[in-house]
Design a protein around this motif. Sequence first.
Motif, PDB file in Angstrom:
ATOM      1  N   THR A  51       0.431  -0.992   0.099  1.00  0.00           N
ATOM      2  CA  THR A  51       0.231  -0.212   0.233  1.00  0.00           C
ATOM      3  C   THR A  51       1.327   1.310  -0.478  1.00  0.00           C
ATOM      4  O   THR A  51       0.300   2.599  -1.123  1.00  0.00           O
ATOM      5  CB  THR A  51      -0.588  -0.104   1.437  1.00  0.00           C
ATOM      6  N   LEU A  55       1.200   4.373  -2.778  1.00  0.00           N
ATOM      7  CA  LEU A  55       0.861   5.137  -2.437  1.00  0.00           C
ATOM      8  C   LEU A  55       2.036   6.644  -3.257  1.00  0.00           C
ATOM      9  O   LEU A  55       2.186   7.606  -3.770  1.00  0.00           O
ATOM     10  CB  LEU A  55       0.280   5.892  -1.216  1.00  0.00           C
ATOM     11  N   SER A  58       2.047   6.599  -6.474  1.00  0.00           N
ATOM     12  CA  SER A  58       1.103   7.575  -6.989  1.00  0.00           C
ATOM     13  C   SER A  58       1.669   9.122  -6.887  1.00  0.00           C
ATOM     14  O   SER A  58       1.592   9.851  -8.122  1.00  0.00           O
ATOM     15  CB  SER A  58       0.072   7.276  -6.271  1.00  0.00           C
ATOM     16  N   VAL A  71      -2.924  11.682  -2.892  1.00  0.00           N
ATOM     17  CA  VAL A  71      -2.906  10.650  -1.977  1.00  0.00           C
ATOM     18  C   VAL A  71      -2.951  10.742  -0.544  1.00  0.00           C
ATOM     19  O   VAL A  71      -3.159   9.820   0.294  1.00  0.00           O
ATOM     20  CB  VAL A  71      -1.804  11.042  -2.322  1.00  0.00           C
ATOM     21  N   LEU A  75      -4.369   7.940   1.309  1.00  0.00           N
ATOM     22  CA  LEU A  75      -3.574   7.433   2.496  1.00  0.00           C
ATOM     23  C   LEU A  75      -4.678   7.496   3.882  1.00  0.00           C
ATOM     24  O   LEU A  75      -4.537   6.725   5.158  1.00  0.00           O
ATOM     25  CB  LEU A  75      -2.694   8.026   3.159  1.00  0.00           C
ATOM     26  N   SER A 114      -4.954  -1.788  -2.096  1.00  0.00           N
ATOM     27  CA  SER A 114      -4.126  -1.418  -2.601  1.00  0.00           C
ATOM     28  C   SER A 114      -3.672  -1.540  -4.121  1.00  0.00           C
ATOM     29  O   SER A 114      -3.656  -0.232  -5.303  1.00  0.00           O
ATOM     30  CB  SER A 114      -3.223  -2.112  -2.299  1.00  0.00           C
ATOM     31  N   VAL A 117      -4.886   1.947  -5.886  1.00  0.00           N
ATOM     32  CA  VAL A 117      -4.241   3.117  -5.845  1.00  0.00           C
ATOM     33  C   VAL A 117      -4.062   3.734  -6.378  1.00  0.00           C
ATOM     34  O   VAL A 117      -4.478   4.853  -7.357  1.00  0.00           O
ATOM     35  CB  VAL A 117      -3.120   3.024  -4.381  1.00  0.00           C
TER      36      VAL A 117
END
Length: 399
Positions: A51, A55, A58, A71, A75, A114, A117
């Motif tokens: 995960t 993130l 990304s 993000v 999160l 995840s 994402v």
Amino acid sequence: MTVPPRTASSAAAAAVPIAASASSASVASAGEPALKVAPLELFLDLVFVFTVTQLTGSLAHHLTPGGLAQVMVMLALIWWMYDAFIWLTNAMPPSTHGRRGLLMLAMGAFLVISLSVPHAFQGSGAAFGWAYLVVVLLHTGMFGAAGVAPESVLRMGAANLALGGLVVAGGYLTGTVQLVFWTAAFAMQYVTQRAARLPAFRLRSDHFVERHGLIMIIAFGESVIAIGVGAGALGLGPSLIAVALLSLSVCVGLWWAYFGHDDDARAEHHMAALADAERNRAAVLVYYLGHFGLLLGVLLFAAGVKAAVAHPGAASTLPQAAALSGGVALYLIVNAAIRRFFALRPNRARLLGAALILAAVPLGASVSATDQVGAVAAVLAGVFAYEARRRSVGDFERD
């Protein structure tokens, strides 16, 4: 598993030094076995590694205010439910096959979250939302089966379901409207805290603090992974080795800021000395909100360092340089606030270090990424060397 109530008040905990808190914790814990993190919980953390990686990737590809907002919201939503499972395993350790099986189902749902994402705001939001709702249902059902504070669990579950509904609905939208829906879901977390009547839950400080410490090690590991990903297929020359080792030094500095001088153990003693209601409020303030800030700082640094390692001799873009320094500065500021909450000192040097690290942004944007990473590492080394000197002469209580 429930825990007998502690009798020490929060006012008393704040009025005595940490050594006295440790003594109180020992008395409070007498007669009950230690609750350690189970191997299955560490297995679940493997998904959280992924995960954090997703993130970070990304963010690295969308280093814009809009990309940062997306993000941050993702999160916050993911960390809310992941942290909720830490509360769950604190109340009912995964000691039976049934509990383990349900945790593995939750692991699968977190994995789908995840995977979605990178494109959660460009088409895979629905998958994110439905997997998130599965996580909420599993958490509520398992907590209900534990028989811990049933009325509070019912209230918490209803609020989390409403939160999950917003995430599902937002997943079918795009752009700003989707971000608004998911931000509203983030805001619902405050409602959930109020509805759950947190004082009804009795946290075991030993397990809770250890679990969050392990999560931070997972996050530091992502920074190390970012170094390797940034290096990619580059030839292993002096410049790459230099920036990689300097970046690793920064990671070590982040680790030291959290674990140096047994700060995690001292925080555990402080938590154990609090009355149940105060301990639970501290759990939300420090270990959800505070650690959200720490994790965001690590994410920003990892995104920045990935670009720095990829082009060690060249100047970074301003967003990349800002992410690298800004992430470390945010981490130090939040870390100092957490330490202040637990009456841990010194802290002023960390705040000054955060300011100096932010001042290194132009260095990375106009000179080279290696120079910026070296400056950040040097500031961290200076901060901790100063703290060590203060400790050696016993002159830190006023800080």
